[in-house]
Motif scaffolding. Structure first.
Motif, PDB file in Angstrom:
ATOM      1  N   GLY A   1      -0.488  10.676   4.500  1.00 44.26           N
ATOM      2  CA  GLY A   1      -0.641   9.382   5.151  1.00 44.26           C
ATOM      3  C   GLY A   1       0.588   8.986   5.938  1.00 44.26           C
ATOM      4  N   ARG A   2       1.758   9.214   5.355  1.00 43.20           N
ATOM      5  CA  ARG A   2       3.007   8.931   6.072  1.00 43.20           C
ATOM      6  C   ARG A   2       3.071   9.693   7.389  1.00 43.20           C
ATOM      7  N   ASP A   3       2.773  10.973   7.345  1.00 44.84           N
ATOM      8  CA  ASP A   3       2.909  11.791   8.546  1.00 44.84           C
ATOM      9  C   ASP A   3       1.893  11.389   9.611  1.00 44.84           C
TER      10      ASP A   3
ATOM     11  N   VAL B   1       0.870  -1.168   0.000  1.00 50.13           N
ATOM     12  CA  VAL B   1       0.000   0.000   0.000  1.00 50.13           C
ATOM     13  C   VAL B   1       0.909   1.220   0.000  1.00 50.13           C
ATOM     14  N   LEU B   2       0.648   2.172  -0.876  1.00 47.21           N
ATOM     15  CA  LEU B   2       1.480   3.368  -0.948  1.00 47.21           C
ATOM     16  C   LEU B   2       0.799   4.527  -0.226  1.00 47.21           C
TER      17      LEU B   2
ATOM     18  N   HIS C   1       3.652   1.158   2.771  1.00 49.87           N
ATOM     19  CA  HIS C   1       4.919   1.833   2.538  1.00 49.87           C
ATOM     20  C   HIS C   1       4.823   3.302   2.954  1.00 49.87           C
ATOM     21  N   LEU C   2       5.776   3.740   3.772  1.00 45.33           N
ATOM     22  CA  LEU C   2       5.838   5.141   4.170  1.00 45.33           C
ATOM     23  C   LEU C   2       6.485   5.954   3.055  1.00 45.33           C
ATOM     24  N   TYR C   3       5.791   6.985   2.637  1.00 41.43           N
ATOM     25  CA  TYR C   3       6.232   7.774   1.479  1.00 41.43           C
ATOM     26  C   TYR C   3       7.634   8.350   1.666  1.00 41.43           C
TER      27      TYR C   3
ATOM     28  N   GLY D   1      -4.777   9.916   2.255  1.00 43.39           N
ATOM     29  CA  GLY D   1      -3.338   9.732   2.400  1.00 43.39           C
ATOM     30  C   GLY D   1      -2.804   8.457   1.777  1.00 43.39           C
ATOM     31  N   LEU D   2      -3.618   7.792   0.927  1.00 41.76           N
ATOM     32  CA  LEU D   2      -3.229   6.520   0.328  1.00 41.76           C
ATOM     33  C   LEU D   2      -3.302   6.576  -1.188  1.00 41.76           C
ATOM     34  N   THR D   3      -2.454   5.799  -1.825  1.00 44.95           N
ATOM     35  CA  THR D   3      -2.635   5.415  -3.224  1.00 44.95           C
ATOM     36  C   THR D   3      -2.556   3.898  -3.263  1.00 44.95           C
TER      37      THR D   3
END
Length: 283
Positions: free
Chosen positions: A131-133, A125-126, A232-234, A149-151
């Protein structure tokens, strides 16, 4: 559970100078429904703050936590992974990146998916920066299908019957989307292949080289969708289609039909058999 599933899974998780992300990934591994038998951090030369974080969290970690560190002399993830794999004791190895947060069923799903004669390619999941933050701020421990916050949000869906179908329908030797950020391997297959080729230094292609040699050995790739989830954290990434200094080595592997890495895992197995990596929980 698959009757022929591996008995013990070791997680090898790579890292380089992002202890905040690694800590989140380790927290997620500690929450697994089925715990791995150990976690080995394959550290490609991080600063002391990564070691300090590992020592801080180790006393409460539910399984042995080991730290395999190499000197920072550029991108040498093949060497870092090989040394960590050599230090494992499980019969199955889950390769995970330190910026990937595994779903609570990640280990259980991979154990269920394991099958002799193949390796399993998981998905990711990207996240975007938002989303990362949110994850790094501990606002949430996991992002779902409807969260912002997702792709690639389809990869948030865990549907075991569809996962079984995907494993059956994706048998073969496709080189597309080979990524060692989420893979499952029988350890003895990695030993047979002699692990990663340590001549691959600098960004790229060491993961594809391992897969191509596996195909030469007759192993199949099976793709795991709707299970074995990880987020996955951006961060900014190199693109797969970009040039790599290792393109020539990969072309050589394809042309020669090579199975074993000429410079790989066998350089380290005896060392860790004689001197196992310590469990950081022991202090």
């Amino acid at each position: 559970m698959n009757a022929n599933a591996p008995a013990r899974a070791s997680v090898v998780i790579t890292t380089y100078n992002w202890p905040q992300a690694l800590e989140l990934a380790l927290e997620a591994l500690a929450r697994q429904h089925t715990l791995p038998c150990e976690v080995v951090v394959a550290d490609d030369g991080s600063r002391d703050d990564t070691r300090a974080m590992l020592e801080r969290i180790a006393p409460a970690f539910p399984v042995p936590l080991r730290h395999s560190w190499i000197e920072d002399r550029g991108f040498r993830v093949s060497l870092a992974r090989n040394r960590a794999i050599a230090a494992t004791s499980g019969d199955y190895v889950l390769l995970l990146d330190g910026d990937m947060l595994p779903h609570p069923m990640f280990v259980a799903d991979h154990l269920h998916a394991a099958e002799r004669g193949s390796f399993v390619q998981g998905m990711r999941v990207l996240t975007d920066e938002e989303g990362r933050d949110r994850l790094l701020r501990h606002e949430v421990s996991q992002l779902g299908f409807f969260d912002s916050g997702l792709t690639r949000r389809r990869h948030t869906l865990r549907i075991p019957p569809l996962a079984a179908l995907s494993l059956r329908s994706t048998r073969g030797q496709s080189e597309s989307a080979i990524k060692t950020c989420n893979q499952g391997w029988w350890r003895d297959d990695l030993v047979m292949l002699n692990g990663f080729d340590e001549r691959f230094e600098g960004w790229g292609r060491e993961d594809k080289d391992l897969a191509v040699r596996a195909f030469h050995a007759g192993l199949e790739r099976r793709s795991l969708r709707f299970a074995g989830l990880a987020t996955h954290l951006y961060h900014p990434e190199r693109h797969e289609e970009g040039a790599s200094p290792n393109d020539g080595l990969l072309a050589e592997t394809r042309a020669t039909g090579r199975v074993r890495s000429p410079q790989g895992l066998d350089r380290h197995i005896a060392e860790f058999a004689a001197h196992p990596l310590p469990d950081l929980r022991a202090g």
